[in-house]
Design an enzyme around this catalytic site. Structure first.
Site, PDB file in Angstrom:
ATOM      1  CG  HIS A 165      48.236  50.180  37.850  1.00  0.00           C
ATOM      2  ND1 HIS A 165      47.539  49.008  37.983  1.00  0.00           N
ATOM      3  CD2 HIS A 165      47.386  51.078  37.292  1.00  0.00           C
ATOM      4  CE1 HIS A 165      46.312  49.177  37.525  1.00  0.00           C
ATOM      5  NE2 HIS A 165      46.185  50.426  37.096  1.00  0.00           N
ATOM      6  CG  HIS A 193      45.263  45.503  40.734  1.00  0.00           C
ATOM      7  ND1 HIS A 193      45.009  44.773  39.598  1.00  0.00           N
ATOM      8  CD2 HIS A 193      46.414  46.177  40.499  1.00  0.00           C
ATOM      9  CE1 HIS A 193      45.976  44.987  38.711  1.00  0.00           C
ATOM     10  NE2 HIS A 193      46.833  45.840  39.225  1.00  0.00           N
ATOM     11  CD  GLU A 208      52.376  49.509  35.806  1.00  0.00           C
ATOM     12  OE1 GLU A 208      52.501  49.314  37.037  1.00  0.00           O
ATOM     13  OE2 GLU A 208      51.609  48.857  35.088  1.00  0.00           O
TER      14      GLU A 208
END
Length: 265
Positions: free
Chosen positions: A152, A60, A230
């Protein structure tokens, strides 16, 4: 929380320093300066990644939420079309994923450089927009990266906790040569991260901390060994507390760097 047992090289480099994902708009974070690289004085044995190139992809970006038209633009990821990028998730206290990933990648960079690696980031700060997932994959390909790690934080249901590593599934004619090395990279990162942080495998997805997917552009389009991690579920109270803690993020960065060392060293 389990005891911290990062690999010896990662611990040595860490001691030398001075010091996915859900949707929803998140506030732009202040740009954080990358830590300075440590002095280039280690012995050959302390530079196991000399000659290697590592691409770190902090998920992001801080400006994504303010530019929905740009990040919602659809791009081709081989198995379909998806948004160029997303805003990412955040903790209940408002700590955004983009800031988390930027900090972890920034702390990994000097550790890996101290091991001799050339490190390339897919974005230069935490104030910009994008780049698209297609462009992020292209950065790794153009750098001829020996390993690509996309960082992430998940945005799953609050009851879920733990981390998992995502590896590319086979897309015949597209990524045949990188599926197996990516699986080795995924296992190395998983093992080092669990040992170094004490974080458990995710209890809501994947199996034994590993998952294979073909719906992520960053993996589908990579021609180099690549995995996503993640690092925890930012919507879970326990995981969020760890991911929001600067000292724990340092442990995460050291563990992830050790995983890359295990794969490439």
């Amino acid at each position: 929380m389990r005891a911290y047992r990062a690999g010896p090289v990662a611990l040595a480099m860490l001691a030398a320093l001075s010091a996915g994902c859900g949707g929803g708009a998140v506030p732009a974070a202040q740009e954080a300066a990358l830590p300075a690289s440590p002095p280039a004085s280690p012995t050959a044995g302390a530079r196991p990644l000399a000659g290697k190139t590592v691409v770190l992809d902090p998920g992001h970006n801080g400006g994504n939420a303010a530019h929905p038209e740009e990040i919602n633009r659809q791009v081709d990821i081989i198995t379909g079309r998806k948004a160029c990028n997303t805003t990412g998730t955040e903790t209940d206290d408002g700590f955004p994923e983009h800031a988390f990933t930027w900090d972890v990648a920034g702390q990994m960079k000097p550790i890996l450089e101290g091991m001799g690696a050339k490190v390339v980031l897919t974005r230069p700060n935490d104030k910009g927009v994008g780049p698209c997932v297609t462009e992020r994959a292209a950065i790794g390909n153009e750098a001829r990266a020996d390993a690509v790690l996309s960082i992430h934080g998940d945005g799953a249901a609050p009851s879920g906790h733990g981390f998992h590593v995502i590896m590319p599934g086979l897309l015949p004619g597209h990524n045949d040569d990188v599926v197996k090395p990516s699986a080795r990279l995924g296992r190395a990162v998983r093992d080092a991260y669990r040992e170094g942080t004490g974080m458990p495998y995710a209890n809501y997805t994947a199996k034994n901390g590993l998952q294979t997917r073909t719906d992520l552009g960053g993996l589908n389009l990579s021609k180099r060994p690549a995995v996503f991690i993640e690092c925890g579920n930012m919507r879970n109270e326990g995981d969020a507390a760890k991911m929001s803690d600067a000292a724990f993020r340092k442990r995460m960065a050291a563990a992830l760097a050790d995983g890359i060392r295990r794969f490439l060293g």
